[in-house]
Write a protein that holds these residues in place. Structure first.
Motif, PDB file in Angstrom:
ATOM      1  N   ASN A 106       0.855  -1.179   0.000  1.00  0.00           N
ATOM      2  CA  ASN A 106       0.000   0.000   0.000  1.00  0.00           C
ATOM      3  C   ASN A 106       0.896   1.237   0.000  1.00  0.00           C
ATOM      4  OD1 ASN A 106      -1.748   2.115   0.448  1.00  0.00           O
ATOM      5  ND2 ASN A 106      -2.738   1.205   2.236  1.00  0.00           N
ATOM      6  N   SER A 107       0.954   1.919  -1.142  1.00  0.00           N
ATOM      7  CA  SER A 107       1.798   3.113  -1.255  1.00  0.00           C
ATOM      8  C   SER A 107       0.984   4.402  -1.102  1.00  0.00           C
ATOM      9  CB  SER A 107       2.544   3.107  -2.589  1.00  0.00           C
ATOM     10  OG  SER A 107       1.633   3.105  -3.662  1.00  0.00           O
ATOM     11  N   THR A 113      -9.028  -1.383   1.412  1.00  0.00           N
ATOM     12  CA  THR A 113      -9.797  -2.558   1.826  1.00  0.00           C
ATOM     13  C   THR A 113     -10.344  -3.299   0.610  1.00  0.00           C
ATOM     14  OG1 THR A 113     -11.822  -1.244   2.021  1.00  0.00           O
ATOM     15  CG2 THR A 113     -10.493  -1.515   4.029  1.00  0.00           C
ATOM     16  N   ASN A 114     -10.799  -4.515   0.867  1.00  0.00           N
ATOM     17  CA  ASN A 114     -11.428  -5.363  -0.159  1.00  0.00           C
ATOM     18  C   ASN A 114     -10.597  -5.433  -1.438  1.00  0.00           C
ATOM     19  OD1 ASN A 114     -13.631  -5.857   1.544  1.00  0.00           O
ATOM     20  ND2 ASN A 114     -14.650  -3.993   0.863  1.00  0.00           N
ATOM     21  N   LEU A 128      -5.019  -3.438   3.591  1.00  0.00           N
ATOM     22  CA  LEU A 128      -3.601  -3.082   3.668  1.00  0.00           C
ATOM     23  C   LEU A 128      -3.504  -1.698   4.299  1.00  0.00           C
ATOM     24  CD1 LEU A 128      -2.000  -4.088   0.224  1.00  0.00           C
ATOM     25  CD2 LEU A 128      -1.529  -5.090   2.454  1.00  0.00           C
ATOM     26  N   GLU A 129      -2.811  -1.632   5.416  1.00  0.00           N
ATOM     27  CA  GLU A 129      -2.572  -0.342   6.051  1.00  0.00           C
ATOM     28  C   GLU A 129      -1.527   0.421   5.249  1.00  0.00           C
ATOM     29  OE1 GLU A 129      -4.246   0.732   8.673  1.00  0.00           O
ATOM     30  OE2 GLU A 129      -5.246  -1.161   9.192  1.00  0.00           O
ATOM     31  N   TYR A 150     -10.080  -2.439  -5.598  1.00  0.00           N
ATOM     32  CA  TYR A 150     -10.066  -2.256  -4.154  1.00  0.00           C
ATOM     33  C   TYR A 150     -10.848  -1.003  -3.794  1.00  0.00           C
ATOM     34  CZ  TYR A 150      -6.303   0.954  -5.479  1.00  0.00           C
ATOM     35  OH  TYR A 150      -5.566   1.946  -6.079  1.00  0.00           O
ATOM     36  N   LEU A 151     -11.094  -0.847  -2.509  1.00  0.00           N
ATOM     37  CA  LEU A 151     -11.776   0.340  -2.019  1.00  0.00           C
ATOM     38  C   LEU A 151     -10.765   1.265  -1.346  1.00  0.00           C
ATOM     39  CD1 LEU A 151     -15.026  -1.168  -0.446  1.00  0.00           C
ATOM     40  CD2 LEU A 151     -14.748  -0.078  -2.680  1.00  0.00           C
ATOM     41  N   SER A 152     -10.803   2.526  -1.786  1.00  0.00           N
ATOM     42  CA  SER A 152      -9.954   3.571  -1.218  1.00  0.00           C
ATOM     43  C   SER A 152     -10.874   4.707  -0.792  1.00  0.00           C
ATOM     44  CB  SER A 152      -8.949   4.050  -2.276  1.00  0.00           C
ATOM     45  OG  SER A 152      -8.206   5.144  -1.800  1.00  0.00           O
TER      46      SER A 152
END
Length: 183
Positions: A106-107, A113-114, A128-129, A150-152
């Motif tokens: 995760n950059s 999530t998801n 991913l944190e 993914y969800l951001s």
């Protein structure tokens, strides 16, 4: 040549073959470099010839030396143990050649999530944190591409991870989710 020298030589050949074979396998496992495979094929051919020559020599000595036959056969058995080890390494290598090992990082500055991995065998990462990485092993099921969605912050995003993957193209790679990537 004395019997002890046959036994010592057979043991040394078995040990050196095992150690070098394990080193080559370990390097391929870590790097997935195809160049190592070509070296490994040559190593297997050369080592097989050397081991076969020594094995035949020890068996001929065992035929002549009835007093030390058990020790010589034990040495042959030790040398032959490298065969199932080599077959195990080859079968794991085939699995690796048909698997993408992708480390997703995760950059972004937020939690993602998801994370759904689409294509080939697919996969899923719950979250991913920021700065966190997870490695996913993805089966290569034939000609395919690998994407993620993914969800951001509640928004659905999509990214291309690998545009073309096929059987025997397995490798290790890194993908920065939400960042710059090279394919």
């Amino acid at each position: 040549m004395m019997t002890e020298r046959y036994i010592k030589l057979g043991g040394q050949i078995a040990l050196i073959s095992f150690l070098l074979g394990t080193l080559i396998f370990g390097l391929f496992f870590i790097t997935s470099a195809f160049e190592i495979l070509f070296f490994a094929y040559g190593f297997i051919a050369l080592t097989s010839l050397i081991n076969l020559g020594a094995l035949i020599s020890i068996l001929l000595k065992a035929h002549k030396d009835k007093d030390n036959r058990i020790k010589l056969f034990t040495t042959c058995g030790l040398m032959l143990l490298n065969i199932p080890i080599m077959l195990l390494y080859c079968s794991i290598t085939i699995i690796l050649l048909n698997t993408m090992r992708i480390t997703f990082t995760n950059s972004t500055q937020i939690t993602l999530t998801n994370i759904n991995i689409v294509g080939c065998g697919g996969g899923y990462i719950d979250k991913l944190e920021n700065g966190e990485s997870k490695t996913v092993w993805i089966d290569i099921t034939g000609d395919c591409s690998i994407d993620i969605n993914y969800l951001s912050n509640g928004q659905k995003k999509e990214e291309l991870v690998a545009s073309y993957v096929s059987n025997s193209m397995g490798q290790k790679m890194k993908h920065n989710v939400g960042g710059q990537n090279e394919e």
